[in-house]
Design an enzyme around this catalytic site. Structure first.
Site, PDB file in Angstrom:
ATOM      1  N   ALA A 162      17.611  25.056 -15.881  1.00 37.88           N
ATOM      2  CA  ALA A 162      16.642  23.911 -14.714  1.00 37.88           C
ATOM      3  C   ALA A 162      16.268  23.768 -13.417  1.00 37.88           C
ATOM      4  O   ALA A 162      16.397  24.637 -13.392  1.00 37.88           O
ATOM      5  CB  ALA A 162      16.845  21.882 -16.840  1.00 37.88           C
ATOM      6  N   CYS A 163      15.995  22.110 -13.621  1.00 37.54           N
ATOM      7  CA  CYS A 163      16.103  21.610 -12.132  1.00 37.54           C
ATOM      8  C   CYS A 163      17.464  21.939 -11.193  1.00 37.54           C
ATOM      9  O   CYS A 163      16.710  22.061  -9.714  1.00 37.54           O
ATOM     10  CB  CYS A 163      15.859  20.187 -11.896  1.00 37.54           C
ATOM     11  N   SER A 164      18.680  22.700 -12.080  1.00 39.33           N
ATOM     12  CA  SER A 164      20.287  23.396 -10.618  1.00 39.33           C
ATOM     13  C   SER A 164      19.640  24.990 -10.669  1.00 39.33           C
ATOM     14  O   SER A 164      20.560  25.561 -10.437  1.00 39.33           O
ATOM     15  CB  SER A 164      20.588  22.774 -11.394  1.00 39.33           C
TER      16      SER A 164
END
Ligand code: COA
Length: 380
Positions: A162-164
């Site tokens: 995801a966002c990481s």
């Protein structure tokens, strides 16, 4: 494949690259289209709303969006269909198997930018990681397609955190270099977030934008004179239901779920805000101390770009004072949240003015929950 495989190296960031889609949607344009959709929906459902069977939709507001998030505009791959109240989703022609996928196409653009900035010959690149929050298809991997488009002899695979995704990709690339399994690795993050955003959801319709970034992680011995030493990395995940996207290959196995809004991005924004800020601040401070870095002496924080308020609080806890725009630059105003690419865009656009010896932090956080910290020091 480059020389000296299997001899341990020291990982650095040689360069970064960026591809920004040409089209932009301002908050004003977005809200006008959303509110038109609300008017149409409420008119079409007037009777059911009056009977209490259907909830009346509320309009969105430019003031709310900017105040709650810091977002003023976002870049997108296809503007017109997103703003059309009848569609409110991106629309892209299905590509044949002989054409590059959308993610590969924009990923290659960002990758070429990074290669050019480092003066790197593709013949010296060993691996490509496509690190992003959603993949266009299951297989063959987008990363292998990018590898093929660039003409790289080596290996490639997709990874999704995801966002990481990008910071997890940087640590993975750095680990290959430290282990001697590669000397030059491209971490490419094509984020077509407009495809998984529910543009009809008032709580989140303003959040995302499209972009692609690339980070060239290399053995210090082959890096250009000006580069960024990777002083240390730290990754963390803690399961949470507060940011979800239930789209997946088994959705067809349960047809009753088809068309439900949970097959796009959904979140409990307040809870995310409250839970992620302390988790990330604590991770940064603990890791800085472990590395012998004074967190308050960090010259710049290139934080994940999801919410200006979250970044303000995290920067305050790390630096011990309210961060200036110079200490914690934002790209939220023009790019919005671009998932894993956000901290990389911030770094890409705001690092050239720093001096040799300056220490900074690239940090991401998001669904999972997931968080990644990459401490870097300028060389050259
Ligand atoms: N326009 C106008 N008002 C809106 C609105 C909109 N588009 N969306 C929500 N509101 C209203 C709500 O109805 C609510 O009204 P009420 O107080 O009368 O009930 C009020 O604004 C507050 O809503 P809330 O959802 O609690 O807003 P918020 O202050 O938490 O801000 C986010 C929302 C999403 C910007 C914020 O929670 C956030 O950024 N959280 C972290 C998100 C994040 O990082 N996610 C990771 C994604 S990768």
């Amino acid at each position: 494949m480059s020389q000296n495989q299997n001899s341990a190296g020291r990982a650095v960031i040689s360069s970064t690259g960026l591809f920004t889609p040409g089209e932009t949607i301002t908050n004003e344009e977005l809200v006008e289209s959303y509110n038109r959709y609300v008017e149409i929906f409420n008119a079409d459902n007037a009777q059911a709303i009056a009977a209490g069977e259907v909830a009346e939709l509320q309009p969105s507001s430019v003031e709310f969006i900017e105040k709650a998030s810091g977002i003023k505009a976002r870049h997108v791959m296809t503007k017109a269909p997103i703003l059309d109240p009848e569609t409110m989703a991106p629309r892209m022609r299905e590509r044949s198997n002989d054409e590059p996928s959308v993610m590969a196409e924009i990923g290659v653009k960002a990758a070429r930018d990074a290669l050019e900035r480092a003066g790197r010959d593709v013949a010296d690149v060993d691996a490509v990681l496509c690190a992003a929050s959603n993949m266009e298809r299951a297989y063959p991997a987008m990363a292998i397609e990018i590898q093929q488009e660039l003409g790289i002899d080596g290996f490639a695979f997709d990874m999704n955190v995801a966002c990481s995704s990008a910071t997890f990709g940087i640590q993975t690339a750095a680990d290959y270099i430290r282990a001697g399994n590669a000397r030059s690795v491209l971490v490419v993050s094509p984020e077509v977030t407009s495809g998984h955003l529910n543009w009809r959801d008032r709580d989140s319709h303003f959040i995302f934008g499209d972009v692609a970034t690339a980070v060239l992680v290399e053995d210090a011995e082959m890096a250009p004179a000006e580069h960024w030493d990777i002083l240390g990395t730290r990754l963390k995940t803690v399961f949470s239901n507060n940011i979800r996207n239930n789209f997946g290959f088994l959705n067809r196995a349960s047809p009753e779920g088809e068309g439900k809004p949970d097959k796009l991005f959904v979140q409990e924004g307040r809870k995310v805000f409250k839970e992620v800020v302390p988790m990330v601040a604590e991770m940064i401070v603990t890791e800085a101390e472990r590395l012998g870095i004074d967190p308050q002496a960090l010259r710049r924080l290139w934080l994940h770009q999801a919410n200006a308020g979250m970044n303000r609080l995290i920067a305050q806890r790390v630096l011990g004072h309210e961060a200036s725009a110079d200490e914690s630059p934002t790209v939220l105003d023009t790019y919005a949240n671009t998932s894993s690419a956000g901290s990389i865009i911030a770094f890409h656009k705001h690092h050239e003015d720093l001096s040799a010896g300056d220490t900074g932090l690239i940090c991401s956080f998001g669904a999972g929950y997931s968080a990644g910290a990459v401490f870097v020091r300028k060389v050259g």
